[in-house]
Structures are given as C-alpha cells and as structure tokens.
Design a protein around this motif. Structure first.
Motif, PDB file in Angstrom:
ATOM      1  N   TYR A 268       0.799  -1.229   0.000  1.00 32.65           N
ATOM      2  CA  TYR A 268       0.000   0.000   0.000  1.00 32.65           C
ATOM      3  C   TYR A 268       0.835   1.284   0.000  1.00 32.65           C
ATOM      4  O   TYR A 268       0.612   2.158  -0.835  1.00 32.65           O
ATOM      5  N   ILE A 269       1.749   1.447   0.923  1.00 29.15           N
ATOM      6  CA  ILE A 269       2.426   2.740   1.079  1.00 29.15           C
ATOM      7  C   ILE A 269       3.849   2.725   0.539  1.00 29.15           C
ATOM      8  O   ILE A 269       4.518   3.759   0.549  1.00 29.15           O
ATOM      9  N   GLY A 270       4.345   1.583   0.073  1.00 29.69           N
ATOM     10  CA  GLY A 270       5.739   1.500  -0.353  1.00 29.69           C
ATOM     11  C   GLY A 270       6.056   2.426  -1.509  1.00 29.69           C
ATOM     12  O   GLY A 270       7.033   3.183  -1.473  1.00 29.69           O
ATOM     13  N   ALA A 271       5.232   2.395  -2.560  1.00 28.24           N
ATOM     14  CA  ALA A 271       5.487   3.246  -3.729  1.00 28.24           C
ATOM     15  C   ALA A 271       5.330   4.721  -3.378  1.00 28.24           C
ATOM     16  O   ALA A 271       6.048   5.580  -3.922  1.00 28.24           O
ATOM     17  N   ILE A 272       4.401   5.042  -2.470  1.00 31.07           N
ATOM     18  CA  ILE A 272       4.209   6.438  -2.067  1.00 31.07           C
ATOM     19  C   ILE A 272       5.449   6.959  -1.344  1.00 31.07           C
ATOM     20  O   ILE A 272       5.933   8.069  -1.607  1.00 31.07           O
ATOM     21  N   VAL A 273       5.983   6.156  -0.423  1.00 30.42           N
ATOM     22  CA  VAL A 273       7.185   6.564   0.298  1.00 30.42           C
ATOM     23  C   VAL A 273       8.370   6.681  -0.663  1.00 30.42           C
ATOM     24  O   VAL A 273       9.197   7.596  -0.549  1.00 30.42           O
ATOM     25  N   ALA A 274       8.450   5.758  -1.627  1.00 28.26           N
ATOM     26  CA  ALA A 274       9.548   5.818  -2.598  1.00 28.26           C
ATOM     27  C   ALA A 274       9.490   7.067  -3.462  1.00 28.26           C
ATOM     28  O   ALA A 274      10.522   7.528  -3.960  1.00 28.26           O
ATOM     29  N   ALA A 275       8.302   7.636  -3.656  1.00 27.96           N
ATOM     30  CA  ALA A 275       8.174   8.837  -4.491  1.00 27.96           C
ATOM     31  C   ALA A 275       8.544  10.113  -3.750  1.00 27.96           C
ATOM     32  O   ALA A 275       8.829  11.134  -4.396  1.00 27.96           O
ATOM     33  N   ILE A 276       8.543  10.095  -2.431  1.00 29.44           N
ATOM     34  CA  ILE A 276       8.759  11.330  -1.663  1.00 29.44           C
ATOM     35  C   ILE A 276      10.159  11.895  -1.900  1.00 29.44           C
ATOM     36  O   ILE A 276      10.333  13.091  -2.169  1.00 29.44           O
ATOM     37  N   PHE A 277      11.174  11.022  -1.820  1.00 28.82           N
ATOM     38  CA  PHE A 277      12.558  11.505  -1.898  1.00 28.82           C
ATOM     39  C   PHE A 277      12.899  12.090  -3.271  1.00 28.82           C
ATOM     40  O   PHE A 277      13.447  13.200  -3.344  1.00 28.82           O
ATOM     41  N   PRO A 278      12.605  11.409  -4.394  1.00 26.63           N
ATOM     42  CA  PRO A 278      12.896  12.061  -5.687  1.00 26.63           C
ATOM     43  C   PRO A 278      12.065  13.316  -5.923  1.00 26.63           C
ATOM     44  O   PRO A 278      12.525  14.226  -6.618  1.00 26.63           O
ATOM     45  N   ILE A 280      11.329  15.540  -3.614  1.00 25.65           N
ATOM     46  CA  ILE A 280      12.041  16.603  -2.892  1.00 25.65           C
ATOM     47  C   ILE A 280      13.280  17.037  -3.672  1.00 25.65           C
ATOM     48  O   ILE A 280      13.562  18.237  -3.818  1.00 25.65           O
ATOM     49  N   VAL A 281      14.032  16.055  -4.184  1.00 24.16           N
ATOM     50  CA  VAL A 281      15.246  16.392  -4.941  1.00 24.16           C
ATOM     51  C   VAL A 281      14.894  17.144  -6.218  1.00 24.16           C
ATOM     52  O   VAL A 281      15.565  18.118  -6.593  1.00 24.16           O
ATOM     53  N   ALA A 282      13.829  16.701  -6.911  1.00 19.71           N
ATOM     54  CA  ALA A 282      13.425  17.402  -8.136  1.00 19.71           C
ATOM     55  C   ALA A 282      12.997  18.826  -7.837  1.00 19.71           C
ATOM     56  O   ALA A 282      13.280  19.754  -8.613  1.00 19.71           O
ATOM     57  N   THR A 283      12.338  19.039  -6.714  1.00 24.08           N
ATOM     58  CA  THR A 283      11.942  20.392  -6.318  1.00 24.08           C
ATOM     59  C   THR A 283      13.157  21.259  -6.024  1.00 24.08           C
ATOM     60  O   THR A 283      13.174  22.458  -6.339  1.00 24.08           O
ATOM     61  N   LEU A 293       6.682  18.022 -11.277  1.00 23.38           N
ATOM     62  CA  LEU A 293       5.419  17.537 -11.832  1.00 23.38           C
ATOM     63  C   LEU A 293       5.633  16.299 -12.706  1.00 23.38           C
ATOM     64  O   LEU A 293       4.827  15.353 -12.661  1.00 23.38           O
ATOM     65  N   MET A 294       6.713  16.269 -13.480  1.00 22.07           N
ATOM     66  CA  MET A 294       6.992  15.095 -14.309  1.00 22.07           C
ATOM     67  C   MET A 294       7.349  13.881 -13.442  1.00 22.07           C
ATOM     68  O   MET A 294       6.965  12.748 -13.756  1.00 22.07           O
ATOM     69  N   THR A 295       8.060  14.107 -12.345  1.00 21.29           N
ATOM     70  CA  THR A 295       8.385  13.013 -11.431  1.00 21.29           C
ATOM     71  C   THR A 295       7.123  12.443 -10.797  1.00 21.29           C
ATOM     72  O   THR A 295       6.947  11.219 -10.701  1.00 21.29           O
ATOM     73  N   ALA A 296       6.222  13.311 -10.362  1.00 19.90           N
ATOM     74  CA  ALA A 296       4.958  12.838  -9.789  1.00 19.90           C
ATOM     75  C   ALA A 296       4.138  12.081 -10.829  1.00 19.90           C
ATOM     76  O   ALA A 296       3.542  11.032 -10.526  1.00 19.90           O
ATOM     77  N   ALA A 297       4.111  12.578 -12.077  1.00 23.69           N
ATOM     78  CA  ALA A 297       3.364  11.893 -13.131  1.00 23.69           C
ATOM     79  C   ALA A 297       3.960  10.514 -13.426  1.00 23.69           C
ATOM     80  O   ALA A 297       3.216   9.554 -13.703  1.00 23.69           O
TER      81      ALA A 297
END
Length: 394
Positions: A268-278, A280-283, A293-297
């Motif tokens: 459930y939350i693994g992919a969501i947690v994995a998306a947080i760090f990139p 932040i770095v992309a921001t 926005l492209m990273t989130a997409a």
C-alpha cells in the motif's frame, strides 16, 4: 475449569510464548527468516543447474555467489549514489530556499506565526532582566560589564592508529555479522532442502504422509514461483522508475530506482514513500516546477500500471491475503522486527497462508489471513433464512 476453557487458555499461552520468542530472539530469527525467503527465491535456479548435471554443492555455490554478488553490487551502487547526492545538495540549497519562501509567503497562517514569534521574543527579554530590580554590574567608567562565559577548551589526545581503525570498523560489525549468518543459513537450507522438507512433513502430517508430501511440494513450488514473480515485478518497477528519473534529469536516479524496488515490497504505502525523496530532490534542483510535476506523473502512471494491470495478469488480483490481514501483518511484523519486518510482512504472511491451505493442522491460518470466504454460500445464506421472530423449540 472445563476442558474447553483449559484448551483455550493453553492456546493463548502458546501464542504469547511464540510472540515473546519472536520478539526477544529477533537477532537470530530475523536472519533466519531472510534466509528462508531467499532460499525460496534461489531454489528454482539451483534445480535448473542440477538438471544440467551439476552436483548440488556446485549449483548451490554458484547461485549463492551470484545472488550475493548482485546484492553487494547494488549496495555499493546505493552507497556511491548517496555520497554523490550528499556532495551535490548544497548547490541546490538556494532553489529550495526560494521555493520555501514562496510557499511561506502564500500561507495564510504566516502572519499569525510571526505574531506568536514576536510575543515569545518579548517574553524572553522579560525573563532575561535582572532579578529584584538590581542594576547590572558596571565598570568604573559606568558601562555595563558584559556577561560573558569563560571559554574552556578540552583537548583530547590524538587517537592512535588502532583506535581509529576500531572506530571505523565498529559500525560495520553488526551488519557484516548479520550478512554472514544469512549466507550460512541460505547455503545450509539449499544443501539440506530435501532433509528439511522430510522433517517438516513428519511434523505436519504423520498420519497421511503421501498427501502431506504432495501438499508441501505444491506449497514450496507456489511460494518459489510467487516470490520470483514479485521480485521480478518490483525489479522492473525500480528499473522503469530509475530510467524515467534519469530521462527527466533527477540526480541520483539509480538510487531512487533501487529504493523504489525495495520499498515496493511494503504493501500500500511502499510506492508512495519511494516517491517522496525524488520529489524533494526534483523540487530542489529545478528552479521551476516542471521536473517535480513530471516526477509525480511518472509514479502516478507506473505504479497503477504494474499494480493493477500487469500484476493481476501474472498471479491474480491479490497474493491470497485479505486486506485486513495485510494491514495487521504489516503492523505486527513492524512492531516485532522494525523496518525490516515491514518489508518482510507480506512474504512471511503469504508463507503462513499457503501452509495453512495445505496442512490440516494449520488450517486456521488460512481462515484468519486468507482472502477465501470463510463460509460456503449455503452456510452464509442459512442464518438469513431464519426470521427474527423465530424461536428454537426444544
């Protein structure tokens, strides 16, 4: 005390003893659990090499060396990426500070926070005033004597070569010892797989050995196939994420791909947690918002595609676990074994459900944790056919 209540009390005591053993023996049981799961993944390649007329010892040695070589290589890559990212982060500090200031200025509660900060500062000044109204001590010329603390510098002797070496090695002792235990367990489990299977069959079903043997063989094959497919899917997810982040221009893309592969084992939350760090770095890297926005997409497209399209096509909609069982097992194993327990929660619970499906004595595990209906359609419909006002006549 009746026999039924005595049996219930004995069951509760046994369950409490098992949980206590899992908690206090986690230093040994955690490497054993990792070794058992790795043995399920490595058993098919060992059998494949044996079919090519390689001795079992040679097949086990080759597979274990290749597997742990890949693991150590990925660990080295992650360490190098983390080091590089730590060195590059100061360059992106200005972008991140500007965006934080922008968000801070847009926040509606900013004025309230500033007022609260000013009140606290005034209170601090009141507390710093001299007590009883006594004036601060002054010098002969009338100026106040500054209240300066006496600086004390403690000098430690320079550490010797042995002390420096011990300081460097000490943090590595526990991970290296755990890795060594896992390797030893994996090797012995793969070498003694037939003997361990026979002993488990004797414990699980001594009355009908043929049926229990077929069930245990089927359970082992199913678990091996399931873990291999899950590992392949998560590796594909991490590879796609890593390549996508590299194409977008996010720094340390291999690190985020490996992290996404590992965290996707968490339900459930693994992919969501994995998306947080990139994110932040992309921001922090991009002066604008397009990279973020492209990273989130990328995550919003890849995760549903693999989780809801490819995964059900390969081994069904679910892993055989009920949603409640997934949440409860994740909570339970995290409480017992920490973050590693969270990653291992779903594989360990799947092992229990498959064993309960094939071993009569462990049938209750499938009833509690599995996604199959606990009652047949006729059993589910029977209570609804009785009217609420009906009475049971003795």
């Amino acid at each position: 005390m009746s026999a039924k209540s005595g049996n219930s009390l004995a069951t509760v005591l046994v369950a409490a003893a098992i949980v206590a053993a899992l908690y206090f023996g986690r230093e040994v049981l955690l490497p054993m659990a990792l070794a058992v799961l790795l043995s399920f993944v490595l058993a098919p390649p060992v059998k494949l090499l044996q079919r090519l007329y390689l001795p079992r010892f040679a097949a086990v040695t080759i597979v274990v060396l290749l597997a742990f070589g890949v693991i150590f290589g990925l660990g080295t890559l992650m360490f190098a990426q983390v080091t590089q990212l730590a060195g590059d982060l100061p360059r992106y500090q200005s972008n991140l500070a500007e965006k934080i200031q922008t968000l801070h200025g847009a926040a509606t509660a900013s004025g309230t926070l500033e007022q609260a900060s000013q009140v606290l500062q005034s209170l601090q000044k009141e507390l710093d005033r001299p007590k009883n109204g006594k004036p601060a001590p002054a010098t002969p010329d009338g100026s106040a004597i500054p209240n300066r603390p006496i600086q004390v510098e403690v000098r430690q002797p320079d550490p010797g070569a042995l002390q420096t070496l011990a300081t460097l090695i000490a943090p590595l002792i526990h991970p290296l010892a755990t890795t060594g235990i896992i390797i030893i367990f994996v090797v012995f489990i793969l070498l003694q797989q037939q003997d361990l299977r026979n002993r488990l069959i004797r414990l699980a079903g001594s009355h009908d050995l043929q049926r229990t043997t077929l069930a245990m063989d089927d359970a082992g094959k199913r678990l091996s196939r399931l873990f291999l497919m899950q590992l392949a899917l998560n590796a594909a997810f991490g590879l796609i994420i890593g390549i996508g982040l590299w194409a977008i221009g996010v720094p340390s893309a291999p690190l985020w791909g490996l992290l996404a592969m590992v965290l996707r084992f968490v339900p459930y939350i693994g992919a969501i947690v994995a998306a947080i760090f990139p994110l932040i770095v992309a921001t922090a890297v991009d002066p604008g918002w397009s990279m973020m926005l492209m990273t989130a997409a990328l995550f919003l497209v890849v995760e549903p595609l693999i989780g809801h399209v490819i995964e059900p096509m390969l081994y069904g909609h679910s892993s055989g676990l009920s949603p409640v069982a997934v949440v409860v097992s994740a909570t339970f194993w995290t409480w017992l074994w920490g973050p590693i327990g969270l990653v291992l929660a779903t594989p360990l619970t799947m092992c229990l459900v498959v064993l309960g499906r094939h071993v009569e004595r462990l049938k209750f595990l499938e009833v509690l944790l599995g996604d199959r209906p606990a009652l047949s359609p006729s059993e589910s419909a029977y209570p609804s056919r009785r009217s609420p006002s009906s009475k049971i006549v003795p």
